[in-house]
Write an enzyme that holds these catalytic residues in place. Structure first.
Site, PDB file in Angstrom:
ATOM      1  N   TYR A 140     -93.526 -75.248-112.734  1.00 42.53           N
ATOM      2  CA  TYR A 140     -93.750 -75.357-111.298  1.00 42.53           C
ATOM      3  C   TYR A 140     -95.240 -75.177-111.038  1.00 42.53           C
ATOM      4  O   TYR A 140     -95.932 -74.477-111.777  1.00 42.53           O
ATOM      5  CB  TYR A 140     -92.938 -74.299-110.533  1.00 42.53           C
ATOM      6  CG  TYR A 140     -91.439 -74.565-110.509  1.00 42.53           C
ATOM      7  CD1 TYR A 140     -90.676 -74.410-111.669  1.00 42.53           C
ATOM      8  CD2 TYR A 140     -90.798 -74.971-109.346  1.00 42.53           C
ATOM      9  CE1 TYR A 140     -89.312 -74.655-111.640  1.00 42.53           C
ATOM     10  CE2 TYR A 140     -89.424 -75.213-109.325  1.00 42.53           C
ATOM     11  CZ  TYR A 140     -88.687 -75.055-110.472  1.00 42.53           C
ATOM     12  OH  TYR A 140     -87.331 -75.294-110.447  1.00 42.53           O
ATOM     13  N   GLU A 141     -95.717 -75.781-109.957  1.00 41.16           N
ATOM     14  CA  GLU A 141     -97.169 -75.831-109.759  1.00 41.16           C
ATOM     15  C   GLU A 141     -97.806 -74.478-109.487  1.00 41.16           C
ATOM     16  O   GLU A 141     -99.017 -74.347-109.519  1.00 41.16           O
ATOM     17  CB  GLU A 141     -97.529 -76.825-108.651  1.00 41.16           C
ATOM     18  CG  GLU A 141     -97.025 -76.439-107.285  1.00 41.16           C
ATOM     19  CD  GLU A 141     -97.157 -77.589-106.278  1.00 41.16           C
ATOM     20  OE1 GLU A 141     -97.386 -78.732-106.687  1.00 41.16           O
ATOM     21  OE2 GLU A 141     -97.039 -77.310-105.076  1.00 41.16           O
ATOM     22  N   SER A 142     -96.995 -73.448-109.241  1.00 39.09           N
ATOM     23  CA  SER A 142     -97.543 -72.108-109.070  1.00 39.09           C
ATOM     24  C   SER A 142     -98.065 -71.541-110.376  1.00 39.09           C
ATOM     25  O   SER A 142     -98.616 -70.438-110.394  1.00 39.09           O
ATOM     26  CB  SER A 142     -96.476 -71.185-108.499  1.00 39.09           C
ATOM     27  OG  SER A 142     -95.317 -71.233-109.304  1.00 39.09           O
TER      28      SER A 142
END
Lengths: 285, 256
Positions: free
Chosen positions: B50-52
């Site tokens: 996930y982009e986090s």
């Protein structure tokens, strides 16, 4: 050198009308208490920078504090749109807001370039993307070695960055862990940095050697505000209040309801109120 | 085989496209559900990102946001956001980007930015986030969304993420070396781009779906492959996995 002080003083001494300010946090560790203090002190004409301007920028825009937003995702994460930002962009309420929109890759690179003291960031991006046509700050540069055309954006250099972190030690060194997002870059890119923390411990000795620690001499002011990132979360302390994010979608849908909510929960509230808001969300240590 | 909804069929059909070997950059919403159903059924070793900054995450409930604590708690490692976009995405380490869309055209171009004119929008949507570079830097892109005339349109209002542009070799002409959208999974059908024109073509329809149903919920004239298959219905395991996941998620997001 980091100085410990109450949050109202930290905000008053480090934020001015017209400043370029970043209140960073990538879903995790959002500095809500600092943003609410800024709202109470009623600053104007701010340029607000953030990759993911969620509830706190929705609130600041709704209160008319922002003249410009620089961002890469202007949503309520997982819920939908930011309704106060929409009202400002679509209808100019309570004032019109200029926007400078990027992709996450561009913003992340721009913060990193700011921290690295560079005037701009270079990366492989924006190919075929419409933002390159509507944002004059998206340009391209040719690699002098390979001839490849790459995207270039100006670095981000805020006057002041606000972040929330797990803890400080007594000297004012700050530890950030979990989803560390863009916090380190946002602090190092800024002229001044204000940090709210959950707690202060004696020292960080004996911890893992590769932790994300911001030395005390990179920070201007530290305020201890337990629960200060609610309804976001602080890894190891309390969980994300997803129900509040869902509720915000309703509160923010209506101007009057929004204004009443802000009066009750921000204007009349204090930094110390945050601790109670996370009581039921606390995780076992 | 019990009854299932069109939405469940969509998620399950999308999950089947993923394999153990994939390193998948997961968009929030429908893609996130599909990726986690894959991980909980036939692809336990898939790497979900996930982009986090969470790499190799295995959440027990679906995250509401891309940065829920659950993602970090269950990840192999969590890196900073600049590192995620520079080393892992731009560095070419990710095989599949899995995206949703507000508006999509027949060449897989995605709009999640505005409805109407950019400078005077009718509806200001959240914007691209990581998607513009996910669409150009991942090895290939899968897209999943429910069909509607508002969603599947002849012409999108804004190019948030570039698919195949005007079709053909448009990507190569812009210097993009990755494959772009190779698969579209809707609540009615599975679509793949024509090898030459790159226009999405229906290759499989879900059980009970007719060509008319596909056309009625699509804003462009639909092309069907010479031989259109029927998507196999969800298995008991797939359906149970998805429903359990959704039930856990709903309970968690309401604050238990």
């Amino acid at each position: 050198m980091a100085r410990f002080m109450p949050l109202d003083q930290a905000v008053r001494e480090n934020l001015k009308d017209g400043d370029t300010a970043a209140f960073e946090g990538f879903t995790h560790l959002i500095p809500t208490a600092a943003a609410h203090e800024a709202i109470r002190q009623g600053f104007k004409d701010l340029t607000l920078i953030r990759m993911t301007p969620d509830l706190i920028y929705d609130q600041m825009v709704g209160m008319g504090m922002a003249k410009k937003l620089v961002f890469s995702y202007v949503g309520n994460p997982g819920v939908g749109l930011l309704r106060r930002v929409r009202d400002a962009v679509e209808n100019g309420w309570p004032r019109s807001v200029e926007i400078e929109e990027h992709s996450h890759a561009a913003m992340a690179n721009a913060y990193e370039a700011g921290a690295a003291g560079l005037p701009f960031a270079v990366f492989r991006g924006y190919r075929g993307a419409g933002l390159a046509e509507v944002n004059p700050n998206i340009k391209s540069i040719t690699c002098p070695f390979t001839g490849e055309k790459l995207a270039a954006v100006p670095s981000v250099r805020p006057d002041v960055t606000f972040i929330h972190a797990q803890k400080a030690d007594k000297k004012g060194n700050v530890l950030v862990e979990g989803i560390i997002g863009i916090q380190k870059e946002a602090v190092l890119a800024a002229r001044r940095a204000v940090v709210t923390v959950e707690e202060v411990v004696d020292n960080f000795t004996g911890l893992h050697p590769n932790l994300c620690i911001l030395p005390h001499w990179t920070i201007t002011a530290i305020a201890v505000v337990p629960g200060g990132s609610h309804p976001s979360y602080t890894h190891g302390y309390y969980a994300r209040d997803n129900a509040s994010y869902l509720e915000w979608d309703e509160v923010s849908a209506d101007r009057e309801r929004f204004t009443a909510w802000m009066e009750e929960n921000v204007i009349k509230a204090k930094p110390e109120d945050f601790a109670a808001r996370v009581e039921k969300l606390r995780v076992a240590k | 085989m019990s009854d299932f909804t069109a939405n469940e069929m969509m998620t399950i059909a999308a999950s089947r496209a993923l394999t153990n070997e994939d390193v998948c950059f997961v968009g929030i919403g429908a893609p996130s559900a599909a990726c986690n159903v894959a991980r909980l059924t036939h692809a336990p070793d898939i790497t979900l990102i996930y982009e986090s900054g969470t790499i190799g995450t295995a959440p027990d409930v679906l995250p509401l946001s891309i940065g829920d604590g659950e993602l970090c708690d269950t990840a192999l490692t969590t890196v900073s956001v600049p590192e995620m976009f520079r080393y892992w995405l731009q560095g070419g380490r990710i095989t599949i980007g899995f995206l949703g869309a507000a508006q999509l055209d027949k060449f897989g171009n995605i709009n999640t930015t505005v409805i109407g004119d950019y400078h005077k929008p009718k509806v200001r949507l959240p914007g691209g986030g990581g998607a513009p570079e996910i669409a150009s830097s991942c090895g290939e892109v899968y897209i999943t969304m429910a069909q509607s005339k508002r969603g599947l349109v002849e012409k999108i209002d804004f190019y948030t993420s570039f698919g195949h542009g005007e079709g053909g070799d448009h990507r190569q002409r812009l210097g993009i070396t990755t494959k772009g959208p190779t698969l579209l999974i809707t609540d009615l059908a599975v679509w793949k781009p024509d090898p030459v024109t790159k226009e999405f073509t229906v290759v499989s329809m879900h059980p009970g779906v007719t060509r008319e149903m596909v056309q009625e919920t699509c804003g462009w004239e639909v092309k069907f492959a010479e031989k259109v298959e029927e998507t196999p219905p969800p298995t008991e395991l797939e359906l149970k996995t998805l429903r359990d996941l959704k039930a856990r998620t709903e309970a968690a997001h309401k604050g238990k």
